[in-house]
Enzyme design. Structure first.
Site, short mmCIF file in Angstrom:
data_model
loop_
_atom_site.label_atom_id
_atom_site.label_comp_id
_atom_site.label_asym_id
_atom_site.label_seq_id
_atom_site.Cartn_x
_atom_site.Cartn_y
_atom_site.Cartn_z
N GLU A 177 50.16 46.23 33.99
CA GLU A 177 49.38 44.85 33.59
C GLU A 177 50.30 43.94 33.20
OE1 GLU A 177 48.30 45.51 28.93
OE2 GLU A 177 47.50 47.44 30.14
N GLU A 213 30.22 50.03 44.01
CA GLU A 213 28.94 50.41 44.00
C GLU A 213 27.95 49.38 44.72
OE1 GLU A 213 28.07 50.67 39.81
OE2 GLU A 213 28.33 53.06 39.81
#
Length: 304
Positions: A116, A85
């Site tokens: 992960e 963004e």
């Protein structure tokens, strides 16, 4: 609530919520909203740590450094979201704000099992970006125990980068690896262990603060106006015109001409109107001040 010290807060069970599956929908909505309302207060206890991380990142960002987030699952997705963004909101250059997620782009829409747990992959991702002293790497992990995020932060530290962390447990391994840890403890989740809830909200708020405040400090706004916004669609082109009109007080026709001449750049249009400059000259003057509109306005006013 579970009191086992070996269980992180983000994984503990609050028996207050044990009957949520039998609650009426409106009662459950109120309960969830009440829980969510505690998150900003928890974040508010760590504004000094957040500010310290931002201030540590700024010198590097001012000379071409990057802000890099590294995480897995929800935490990784939130980092990628925040990074993605920044270009439309602040016209950041390509790669200035980066989101790394364990498992790569596929992990944005699917769970990549085991990704992960690979601390070496986190380190490789940082090495692959050739991270250096001008960069800032922030590990994001609700538990603070995610090996991918820890590996990324440790590799960044070895390369001389500024390091930070965002976690929702105290005293985590991720916090220990970072120079600027931010531990926002929000307590057990409504759905036990579902850290996309309060923990995710806390991480999103902190990420918003880091990127937004850093961009304000870099001159990406004029006051609270998004003068670096990219005018890439009808809504944003209208916003640019409103911003230019707000700052300059010029008539609509003057604003329209200036924005068109500036190629849709609010900053160039504002400086050209207030400084009585051509768009080309305004762009040159802005470049002299690293694109900081307020500085360019002050300097050109003194020159006049």
């Amino acid at each position: 609530m579970s009191q086992n010290p070996n269980i992180p807060t983000t994984e503990s069970v609050n028996t207050t919520f044990s009957a949520i599956d039998r609650m009426p929908t409106d009662e459950l909505a109120r309960l969830m909203n009440q829980q969510d309302s505690t998150v900003p207060l928890a974040v508010g206890q760590h504004t000094e740590e957040i500010a310290a991380l931002i201030d540590a990142a700024l010198p590097g960002l001012r000379v071409g450094g990057r802000l890099i987030y590294a995480g897995a699952g929800t935490a990784g997705r939130l980092g990628v979201l925040d990074a993605s963004e920044c270009p439309p909101t602040f016209n950041t250059r390509p790669g200035q704000v980066v989101g790394l997620i364990a498992g790569g782009p596929d992990a944005l829409v699917s769970a990549i099992e085991g990704a992960e747990d690979d601390d070496a992959a986190g380190a490789r991702a940082v090495a692959g970006l050739d991270v250096g002293p001008q960069d800032t790497v922030v590990g994001v992990s609700a538990s603070g125990r995610t090996p991918y995020a820890i590996g990324a932060v440790r590799e960044a530290a070895q390369r001389g980068a500024t390091t930070g962390s965002i976690a929702c447990n105290d005293g985590s391994a991720l916090a220990a690896a970072a120079r600027h840890p931010i531990d926002v403890v929000v307590g057990p989740e409504l759905v036990a262990g579902s850290t996309r809830l309060k923990s995710g909200t806390a991480q999103k708020l902190v990420l918003n603060m880091i990127s937004t405040i850093a961009m304000v400090r870099l001159g990406k706004t004029y006051g609270n106006l998004m003068v670096d916004v990219q005018s890439t669609n009808i809504k944003l082109r209208e916003r640019v015109r409103r911003i230019v009109a707000e700052v300059t007080g010029a008539e609509a026709e003057t604003v329209e001409r200036a924005v068109d001449a500036a190629g849709g750049s609010a900053k160039v249009a504002i400086l050209s109107i207030l400084g009585n400059l051509s768009a080309e000259r305004a762009e040159t003057e802005l470049a002299r001040d690293a694109g900081v509109l307020r500085t360019a306005l002050d300097r050109t006013a003194h020159q006049g």
